[in-house]
Scaffold this motif. Structure first.
Motif, mmCIF file in Angstrom:
data_model
loop_
_atom_site.group_PDB
_atom_site.id
_atom_site.type_symbol
_atom_site.label_atom_id
_atom_site.label_comp_id
_atom_site.label_asym_id
_atom_site.label_seq_id
_atom_site.Cartn_x
_atom_site.Cartn_y
_atom_site.Cartn_z
ATOM 1 N N UNK A 31 0.857 -1.186 0.000
ATOM 2 C CA UNK A 31 0.000 0.000 0.000
ATOM 3 C C UNK A 31 0.891 1.234 0.000
ATOM 4 N N UNK A 32 0.637 2.173 -0.904
ATOM 5 C CA UNK A 32 1.345 3.457 -0.899
ATOM 6 C C UNK A 32 0.326 4.568 -1.057
ATOM 7 N N UNK A 33 0.668 5.747 -0.555
ATOM 8 C CA UNK A 33 -0.247 6.873 -0.662
ATOM 9 C C UNK A 33 0.421 8.169 -0.278
ATOM 10 N N UNK A 34 -0.261 9.240 -0.573
ATOM 11 C CA UNK A 34 0.232 10.568 -0.222
ATOM 12 C C UNK A 34 -0.890 11.570 -0.283
ATOM 13 N N UNK A 221 -5.088 13.891 4.734
ATOM 14 C CA UNK A 221 -6.110 13.510 3.759
ATOM 15 C C UNK A 221 -5.380 12.902 2.565
ATOM 16 N N UNK A 222 -5.567 11.598 2.366
ATOM 17 C CA UNK A 222 -4.649 10.808 1.547
ATOM 18 C C UNK A 222 -5.405 10.064 0.441
ATOM 19 N N UNK A 223 -4.760 9.995 -0.719
ATOM 20 C CA UNK A 223 -5.198 9.141 -1.821
ATOM 21 C C UNK A 223 -4.074 8.152 -2.104
ATOM 22 N N UNK A 224 -4.414 6.879 -2.294
ATOM 23 C CA UNK A 224 -3.367 5.892 -2.506
ATOM 24 C C UNK A 224 -3.819 4.747 -3.376
ATOM 25 N N UNK A 225 -2.899 3.799 -3.591
ATOM 26 C CA UNK A 225 -3.212 2.568 -4.307
ATOM 27 C C UNK A 225 -2.717 1.402 -3.461
ATOM 28 N N UNK A 226 -3.416 0.285 -3.610
ATOM 29 C CA UNK A 226 -3.100 -0.902 -2.831
ATOM 30 C C UNK A 226 -3.161 -2.106 -3.760
ATOM 31 N N UNK A 227 -2.206 -3.010 -3.613
ATOM 32 C CA UNK A 227 -2.190 -4.201 -4.466
ATOM 33 C C UNK A 227 -2.113 -5.451 -3.595
#
Length: 364
Positions: A31-34, A221-227
């Motif tokens: 999971x990464x986000x920023x 307040x974060x938007x991210x992607x998870x695999x």
């Protein structure tokens, strides 16, 4: 105002419809986000005044955050993960003269729960909310941060301490890419009171000293992607059991007779009873009863064919009478006598064939 606007933006993004329902994770994932980082104003304690310790506010403005995590989903909604964080915040206050920036970095161990709305509440929407908590350690770094107007203080240094966080978010499947999800979330990170930022130097009559700050809160307040790596599609549902059709009741029944006889035997009565019973279970508009003989007769010669026609009618009458006794209405039965015509088994002349001495009951 900035906090309310950021909360509204995150809520609107979480409410945006997507094409597919997010899946519950089983096995390993990354999971990464920023996103946006807002630090609340802090109060600092400075031991530099001639009259005793001084107090100053430390104003923060804009900032950003980024994180990366590796975790494991247990398949029942629960997840556990290890996370690394980096946060940056601008320090600025025109009225107080604050300026500069500070940053923090470290890690957390998080426990989260994915809320399956379809399974728990029968709400079929394309989103899986999640909540979580975490505990960890963050190092705070300040370099040439100016605090205050009058006895301006310049802060520098790095200090670490315990930190915790709460997480609220939602995940959405990305169509066509199994295991890949988009996430939106809000995080609140807290660090306990008396957190030491570092040493400082002060202008004017004050000298150097030790500074500490009260409880620090970061709103992110974060938007991210998870695999998720175990993204094989679920097994197809079992094929429905094939129920064989109920056997269709026979629509033609054969009753056999002794030579030159029209009386029903015990077995013949059973067959007639089966036909009567079947007529109540299948759609029947009329019952045809046809009598036959073989090509022998008690009176040979031309009289024999006429005799056999009569014998076939007597046999049909016997079956009709038995059907009526078994409950079949008389007006539903048509009888015919065909004598030697239409043999069931072809034979030579003057041959006694038991299967040709018969009555056919046909349900129409």
């Amino acid at each position: 105002m900035r906090l309310r606007a950021a909360l509204l933006a995150t809520s609107l993004l979480a409410a945006t419809p997507f094409a597919a329902k997010a899946t519950t994770i089983t096995g390993p994932y990354v999971d990464i986000g920023g996103g946006y980082n807002l630090t609340q104003t802090q109060h600092g304690h400075f031991a530099d005044t001639e009259d005793g310790p001084g107090r100053e506010k430390l104003g923060h403005r804009h900032g950003w955050t980024g994180f990366g995590a590796f975790g494991w989903g247990f398949g029942n909604g629960l997840r556990a993960e290890i996370e690394g964080d980096y946060n940056w915040s601008e320090i600025y206050s025109k009225t107080r003269g604050d300026k500069g920036s500070d940053r923090s970095y470290g890690g957390f161990i998080n426990v989260l729960y994915d809320i399956d709305l379809k399974r728990l509440f029968n709400i079929d929407v394309p989103v899986t909310p999640f909540v979580g908590v975490g505990a960890g350690y963050l190092w705070q770094n300040a370099h040439d941060v100016t605090v205050g107007n009058n006895a301006a203080r310049s802060l520098s240094g790095t200090k670490g301490g315990f930190a915790y966080q709460g997480i609220v978010g939602a995940a959405y499947d990305i169509p066509g890419v199994p295991g890949l999800q988009m996430t939106t979330e809000y995080r609140m990170i807290g660090q306990p009171s008396s957190f030491t930022m570092g040493n400082y130097t002060a202008s004017g009559p004050e000298g150097t000293g030790h500074a500490s700050f009260d409880h620090r809160f970061n709103h992110q307040f974060i938007v991210g992607v998870r695999y998720a790596f175990n993204n094989a599609p679920p097994p197809p549902p079992p094929a429905p059991a094939v129920v064989p059709p109920a056997p269709t009741a026979a629509r033609t029944y054969l009753v056999f007779f002794d030579w030159d006889g029209a009386a029903l035997t015990g077995r013949s009565r059973e067959i007639v009873a089966e036909a009567a019973q079947a007529s109540t279970h299948v759609q029947t508009t009329r019952i045809e009863v046809n009598g036959y003989t073989d090509n022998t007769a008690a009176h040979p010669g031309p009289r024999g064919e006429k005799y056999n026609l009569g014998l076939s009618m007597r046999r049909a009458d016997s079956v009709k009478a038995e059907l009526i006794r078994d409950g079949v209405p008389a007006n539903a039965i048509d009888i015919h006598g065909y004598g030697e015509a239409h043999p069931l088994v072809p034979t030579g002349p003057d041959t006694r064939e038991p299967q040709n001495r018969r009555v056919e009951i046909i349900l129409h």
